[in-house]
Design a protein around this motif. Structure first.
Motif, PDB file in Angstrom:
ATOM      1  N   ARG A 149      34.923  44.412   1.476  1.00  0.00           N
ATOM      2  CA  ARG A 149      33.544  44.604   1.915  1.00  0.00           C
ATOM      3  C   ARG A 149      32.670  44.458   0.669  1.00  0.00           C
ATOM      4  O   ARG A 149      32.887  44.699  -0.527  1.00  0.00           O
ATOM      5  CB  ARG A 149      33.604  46.123   2.310  1.00  0.00           C
ATOM      6  N   LYS A 150      31.533  43.887   0.923  1.00  0.00           N
ATOM      7  CA  LYS A 150      30.711  43.334  -0.039  1.00  0.00           C
ATOM      8  C   LYS A 150      30.214  44.513  -0.905  1.00  0.00           C
ATOM      9  O   LYS A 150      29.928  44.341  -2.116  1.00  0.00           O
ATOM     10  CB  LYS A 150      29.825  42.397   0.626  1.00  0.00           C
ATOM     11  N   ARG A 151      29.606  45.448  -0.258  1.00  0.00           N
ATOM     12  CA  ARG A 151      29.300  46.853  -0.713  1.00  0.00           C
ATOM     13  C   ARG A 151      30.363  47.698  -0.921  1.00  0.00           C
ATOM     14  O   ARG A 151      30.965  48.237  -0.055  1.00  0.00           O
ATOM     15  CB  ARG A 151      28.061  47.317   0.041  1.00  0.00           C
ATOM     16  N   LYS A 152      30.524  48.231  -2.291  1.00  0.00           N
ATOM     17  CA  LYS A 152      31.759  49.083  -2.608  1.00  0.00           C
ATOM     18  C   LYS A 152      31.234  50.512  -2.151  1.00  0.00           C
ATOM     19  O   LYS A 152      32.362  51.265  -1.778  1.00  0.00           O
ATOM     20  CB  LYS A 152      31.617  49.109  -4.248  1.00  0.00           C
ATOM     21  N   SER A 153      30.014  50.593  -1.715  1.00  0.00           N
ATOM     22  CA  SER A 153      29.928  51.936  -1.236  1.00  0.00           C
ATOM     23  C   SER A 153      30.166  52.133   0.134  1.00  0.00           C
ATOM     24  O   SER A 153      30.249  53.353   0.980  1.00  0.00           O
ATOM     25  CB  SER A 153      28.160  52.120  -1.241  1.00  0.00           C
ATOM     26  N   GLU A 154      30.326  50.955   0.948  1.00  0.00           N
ATOM     27  CA  GLU A 154      30.820  50.833   2.275  1.00  0.00           C
ATOM     28  C   GLU A 154      32.299  51.083   2.348  1.00  0.00           C
ATOM     29  O   GLU A 154      32.773  51.232   3.550  1.00  0.00           O
ATOM     30  CB  GLU A 154      30.231  49.534   2.944  1.00  0.00           C
ATOM     31  N   ARG A 155      33.008  51.157   1.283  1.00  0.00           N
ATOM     32  CA  ARG A 155      34.389  51.015   1.480  1.00  0.00           C
ATOM     33  C   ARG A 155      34.983  52.435   1.419  1.00  0.00           C
ATOM     34  O   ARG A 155      34.454  53.303   1.228  1.00  0.00           O
ATOM     35  CB  ARG A 155      35.108  50.393   0.039  1.00  0.00           C
TER      36      ARG A 155
END
Length: 205
Positions: free
Chosen positions: A113-119
């Protein structure tokens, strides 16, 4: 017949190994199912590879279905035993390997996922725990194996699945070190890697 797939999918690799073992020729169509313009869903409503299109236009999908079909088409190098119990043993190995690969793919998709916060680290950990448990189960069964292959003295679809599974882990998780504390699995993987059908289908981008 035509095989639709790519060179990175371990499920496509299973089919390619089976076809090589059985000396079957086929037309190859490269496909990337994740790309927006992918045509895979026209042949498989689930949008997954591999897909096998037979000469009469019949479409088969799911590697387990395709591998069993190919094994039944030709008597050369039979990969599935005739006996029910022996056949189920091979299919259980295949299911275990497929499950490990599926979990590894799901974890990798989450990691990418591009955004680590979304993982979701919990999701990643859950999938990788499946991988580790699956590998431990493989090691335990191989420690009790009576022959040089996973199901005894004959190379079977179980060994094809193991080759695809361990090759996938080496390709996508080079730092996993799955061989540590799993000497029987490591030994079998090394033996499989020397087989022409396996050596000729090593995954690559």
């Amino acid at each position: 017949m035509k095989l639709i797939g790519n060179f990175t999918s371990p499920f496509v690799r299973k089919v390619r190994i089976v076809a090589a073992e059985k000396r079957m020729e086929y037309e190859w169509e490269l496909a990337m199912p994740w790309e927006p313009d992918s045509q895979v869903s026209q042949h498989n409503p689930l949008g997954k590879i591999p897909v096998l299109i037979l000469d009469d236009g019949t479409t088969l999908f799911d590697s387990r279905v395709i591998c069993e079909f190919l094994d039944n088409v030709s008597p050369i190098a039979k990969l599935l035993p005739q006996g029910n119990r022996e056949r189920v043993e091979v299919k259980c190995w295949e299911a275990l390997c497929d499950g490990i690969m599926e979990a590894g793919i799901l974890a990798r998709l989450e990691l990418n996922r591009k955004r680590k916060s979304e993982r979701s680290q919990a999701w990643i950990d859950r999938q990788m725990a499946k991988v580790q448990r699956g590998l431990d189960a493989m090691e335990a069964d191989l420690a009790k194996a009576a022959g040089p292959w996973s199901c005894g003295n004959h190379f079977t679809l179980a060994d094809v699945a193991i080759a695809a599974c361990t090759g996938f882990l080496d390709f996508r998780y080079p730092d996993l070190d799955w061989r540590a504390d799993r000497p029987h699995l490591a030994k079998l993987a090394a033996r499989l890697a020397e087989r022409p059908s396996v050596a000729e289908t090593v995954p690559h981008e």
